[in-house]
Design a protein around this motif. Structure first.
Motif, PDB file in Angstrom:
ATOM      1  N   TYR A 191       0.834  -1.202   0.000  1.00 22.78           N
ATOM      2  CA  TYR A 191       0.000   0.000   0.000  1.00 22.78           C
ATOM      3  C   TYR A 191       0.870   1.254   0.000  1.00 22.78           C
ATOM      4  N   ALA A 192       1.936   1.259   0.830  1.00 20.72           N
ATOM      5  CA  ALA A 192       2.842   2.409   0.860  1.00 20.72           C
ATOM      6  C   ALA A 192       3.516   2.609  -0.494  1.00 20.72           C
ATOM      7  N   TYR A 193       3.890   1.513  -1.120  1.00 18.36           N
ATOM      8  CA  TYR A 193       4.492   1.590  -2.461  1.00 18.36           C
ATOM      9  C   TYR A 193       3.515   2.192  -3.460  1.00 18.36           C
ATOM     10  N   GLN A 194       2.284   1.707  -3.438  1.00 20.21           N
ATOM     11  CA  GLN A 194       1.279   2.155  -4.402  1.00 20.21           C
ATOM     12  C   GLN A 194       0.956   3.630  -4.226  1.00 20.21           C
ATOM     13  N   ARG A 195       0.871   4.092  -2.986  1.00 22.36           N
ATOM     14  CA  ARG A 195       0.532   5.494  -2.742  1.00 22.36           C
ATOM     15  C   ARG A 195       1.632   6.427  -3.235  1.00 22.36           C
ATOM     16  N   PHE A 253      -7.944  -5.387 -10.373  1.00 20.14           N
ATOM     17  CA  PHE A 253      -7.152  -6.621 -10.301  1.00 20.14           C
ATOM     18  C   PHE A 253      -5.667  -6.319 -10.430  1.00 20.14           C
ATOM     19  N   THR A 254      -5.305  -5.430 -11.363  1.00 19.66           N
ATOM     20  CA  THR A 254      -3.896  -5.075 -11.558  1.00 19.66           C
ATOM     21  C   THR A 254      -3.332  -4.366 -10.330  1.00 19.66           C
ATOM     22  N   GLU A 255      -4.088  -3.431  -9.767  1.00 24.26           N
ATOM     23  CA  GLU A 255      -3.618  -2.721  -8.581  1.00 24.26           C
ATOM     24  C   GLU A 255      -3.477  -3.668  -7.394  1.00 24.26           C
ATOM     25  N   THR A 256      -4.420  -4.605  -7.255  1.00 24.94           N
ATOM     26  CA  THR A 256      -4.332  -5.575  -6.157  1.00 24.94           C
ATOM     27  C   THR A 256      -3.109  -6.453  -6.299  1.00 24.94           C
ATOM     28  N   LEU A 257      -2.822  -6.911  -7.531  1.00 29.81           N
ATOM     29  CA  LEU A 257      -1.631  -7.727  -7.756  1.00 29.81           C
ATOM     30  C   LEU A 257      -0.363  -6.956  -7.408  1.00 29.81           C
TER      31      LEU A 257
END
Length: 219
Positions: free
Chosen positions: A19-23, A37-41
């Motif tokens: 989550y920290a990476y994605q943000r 699906f892509t974001e969850t992966l």
């Protein structure tokens, strides 16, 4: 999926690095359309890698500094009893594990240093992104000639990071806002105006000026 509250808490905690990476990644690169699906992966993949790295570091510390860390064998053998006997230590080490994992996930999302002339993935970057990030250390001054012939200028404050070029995007200018009417000859500062919002569909020509901070002379 976890069937207990403790399992659910552990499951969520293990996904914190992703989550920290994605943000941070969302702030560091142009906005793109991704499926859920892509974001969850992406979150799961980064979390698994980071958690294993931090877990390996913990195992290294536990091997060489057994008295300063938790006992992995006893913790895995009887987690409930070990946690009850060493509650404070388990909480502190768990918090440390989570903090290190989150920081590592956040650090992995950092953009590489900008190199002049480097254009990776231009097809997925808007013209605004390329123009405004050419010199990251400079203050960006924007001048906009609108379709009606008027002119607005100021310092770039924010803009839409959408990679798709469309008229629904907005950018905002701050600082001293100068304006010239369509029939005017001289642009003048607008009194008591510190921020202006412009729509991409109203902009005919956009100019960009980079102003770098002047080095402070040594006394």
């Amino acid at each position: 999926m976890p069937s207990t509250l403790a399992g659910l808490v552990l499951f969520v905690a293990l996904l914190v690095p992703g989550y920290a990476y994605q943000r941070r990644r969302a702030r560091a690169v142009p906005e793109r359309e991704h499926t859920a699906f892509t974001e969850t992966l992406s979150v799961v993949f980064v979390s698994v890698i980071v958690d294993w790295v931090v877990l390996a570091a913990f195992a290294f510390l536990a091997h060489f500094l057994p008295r300063a860390t938790l006992d992995p064998a006893r913790l895995l053998d009887d987690p409930n009893r070990y946690t009850a006997d060493h509650f404070l230590a388990v909480v502190l080490w768990s918090a440390a594990f989570l903090a290190v994992a989150a920081l590592l996930g956040h650090a992995l999302a950092a953009r590489p240093p900008h190199r002049p002339g480097r254009r990776l993935g231009e097809a997925q970057q808007s013209a605004w992104w390329l123009a405004f990030h050419e010199h990251p250390d400079a203050t960006v001054h924007i001048g906009c000639i609108l379709h009606d012939g008027s002119y607005v200028a100021g310092i770039l404050h924010s803009y839409s990071r959408a990679s798709a070029e469309h008229g629904d995007r907005d950018l905002t200018l701050r600082g001293e806002i100068t304006y010239r009417t369509a029939r005017g000859r001289v642009a003048a500062a607008l009194p008591n105006v510190n921020l202006v919002v412009l729509s991409a569909r109203d902009i005919a020509v956009l100019t960009v000026t980079y102003v770098r901070p002047q080095p402070v002379a040594a006394e």
